[in-house]
Enzyme design. Structure first.
Site, PDB file in Angstrom:
ATOM      1  N   ASP A 144       0.792  -1.339  -0.070  1.00  0.00           N
ATOM      2  CA  ASP A 144       0.389   0.000  -0.038  1.00  0.00           C
ATOM      3  C   ASP A 144       0.698   1.551  -0.369  1.00  0.00           C
ATOM      4  OD1 ASP A 144      -2.112  -1.442  -0.041  1.00  0.00           O
ATOM      5  OD2 ASP A 144      -2.556  -1.485   2.007  1.00  0.00           O
ATOM      6  N   ARG A 192      -6.649  -0.159   0.755  1.00  0.00           N
ATOM      7  CA  ARG A 192      -7.931   0.606   1.567  1.00  0.00           C
ATOM      8  C   ARG A 192      -7.763   2.243   1.894  1.00  0.00           C
ATOM      9  NH1 ARG A 192     -10.604  -2.552   5.098  1.00  0.00           N
ATOM     10  NH2 ARG A 192      -9.291  -3.913   4.443  1.00  0.00           N
TER      11      ARG A 192
END
Length: 417
Positions: A144, A192
């Site tokens: 991420d 996310r």
């Protein structure tokens, strides 16, 4: 310096290069046998420490450990398990100390993302709070790219390369079929709260590919999105959409939210691509195809970024060197020196400023309309995906190492988590 053993573990979602960091840790520790005895690896992350399920890496040959550098996933097993605060669960911390004492462990290397940094920080405080000397060093890892302070995270460069290449190749496919068939291809990627991976899809624009990107940092506006896709198709005959799993509506609800939670309490995501694709079909009538990169993006060692592999190994090596210098509660980082030519060096950050802090895409990395990347973002991303570091192949398949993972002898009573 008293000779003590080390504990290494992998945590959270694995990457194409996390084993390169493991290789850096173990090979460097082996070069300092006068200060570090054995390196024990936790089977399935911190759970291995709590259950005394330790892997004795001294049983592995130098050749096998070296092969970790080109092997994807977590060689010792990973987990999603977050230690609670010391005051909330002294039982687990007491158990850690018992295991560390039993196996003369004085160094703790935890390889993971933000939640892992938090766990490592808590372990680093054992010396002060529970009277047991242990040096805890966090080894950064996350696809991420959302850890603070470090310029980038090992694992990200390779997933960014995979997504950029996949977007490019799929777009060529769509372009060839657009006249009579598919006009829109939707690719869902991980991320996310941070859109770094989705941003990588924007790198193909320099080859004339029309791309619409949906970032978690930009609230989803269905009307504007559909208008953008429609304009792209009318201009180019087709377009590709790269959507982050964390794309959400103004009220905070994820497009992909399933209603369930993972082990860390995060909303379980998966399904943004079909949601977006069906919007396009219902509103615009364009034929579509969609795909979810899922595990493929983080396991693709065959197309890993050479830059990423080098940084992953270097930070694993640096973690051991920091521990030998007496450091505790810190994380080695990547410090960018320049873009052209791309240069970087190893830095260091205190875990107190890393744990539970997320780094998002800067607004000036995203175009004003919210659907693309800027030149500033392109300058940031491009060096991170450069270079190839292919694994050895045999009979058409990559040759990845599978370790013996021999268990160390247990010395304590069983412990139930």
């Amino acid at each position: 310096m008293v000779k003590r053993n080390a504990f290494y573990a992998q945590s959270g979602g694995v990457t194409a290069v996390i084993n390169a960091s493991a290789c850096g840790v173990i090979e460097t520790a082996r070069k300092h046998k006068d200060k570090i005895g054995k390196v024990y690896a936790g089977r399935n992350g911190i759970i291995g420490a709590l259950t005394e399920d330790l892997i004795d890496t001294s049983k592995e040959s130098a050749k096998a450990i070296a092969a970790l550098r080109s092997t994807p996933s977590g060689a010792f097993g990973s987990c999603r398990f977050k230690l609670k605060g010391l005051e909330e669960n002294q039982r687990e911390y007491a158990r850690l100390i018992d295991v560390f004492k039993a196996h003369n462990i004085g160094y703790f290397f935890y390889n993971g993302g933000g939640d892992s940094a938090d766990t490592c920080y808590k372990v680093s405080q054992l010396s002060e709070k529970m009277g047991y000397p242990v040096q805890a060093i966090h080894v950064p890892k996350t696809v991420d790219n959302d850890l603070p302070i470090t310029d980038c995270c090992p694992g990200f460069g390779s997933v960014a390369k995979y997504i950029a290449v996949s977007t490019l190749e799929a777009s060529f496919d769509v372009r060839s079929m657009a006249k009579t068939s598919t006009k829109v291809f939707v690719l869902e990627v991980m991320g996310r709260h941070a859109g770094w991976i989705a941003a990588a899809g924007g790198l193909v624009e320099e080859q004339g590919i029309p791309v619409v990107i949906l970032f978690p940092e930009i609230e989803f506006d269905q009307k504007k999105f559909l208008a953008r896709v429609d304009a792209m198709v009318k201009k180019h005959g087709y377009c590709s959409v790269v959507v982050s799993e964390g794309c959400h509506y103004p009220d905070g609800k994820f497009l992909a939210e399933q209603g369930s939670r993972d082990a860390f309490g995060h909303a379980q995501l998966g399904g943004a691509a079909p949601v977006v694709a069906n919007m396009v079909k219902e509103a615009l009538g364009y034929k579509f195809h969609w795909a979810v990169a899922d595990y493929l993006q983080r396991a693709a060692r065959h197309i890993a970024s050479k830059t990423d592999v080098e940084q992953a190994y270097a930070l694993g090596k640096a973690a051991v060197e920091l521990a030998l210098k007496g450091e505790n509660a810190v994380m080695p980082t990547v410090q960018r020196v320049s873009d052209k030519p791309y240069k970087w060096k190893v830095g260091v950050a205190p875990l107190s400023k890393v744990a539970n802090v997320e780094k998002f895409m800067p607004r000036n990395f995203i175009t004003k309309d919210g659907f693309g990347i800027t030149e500033k973002c392109r300058a940031y991303l491009t060096p991170l995906i450069k270079g190839e570091d292919y694994p050895a192949y045999k009979n058409g398949l990559p040759q990845y190492v599978q370790l013996k993972n021999a268990a160390a002898t247990k010395k304590l009573e069983n412990f139930k988590i």
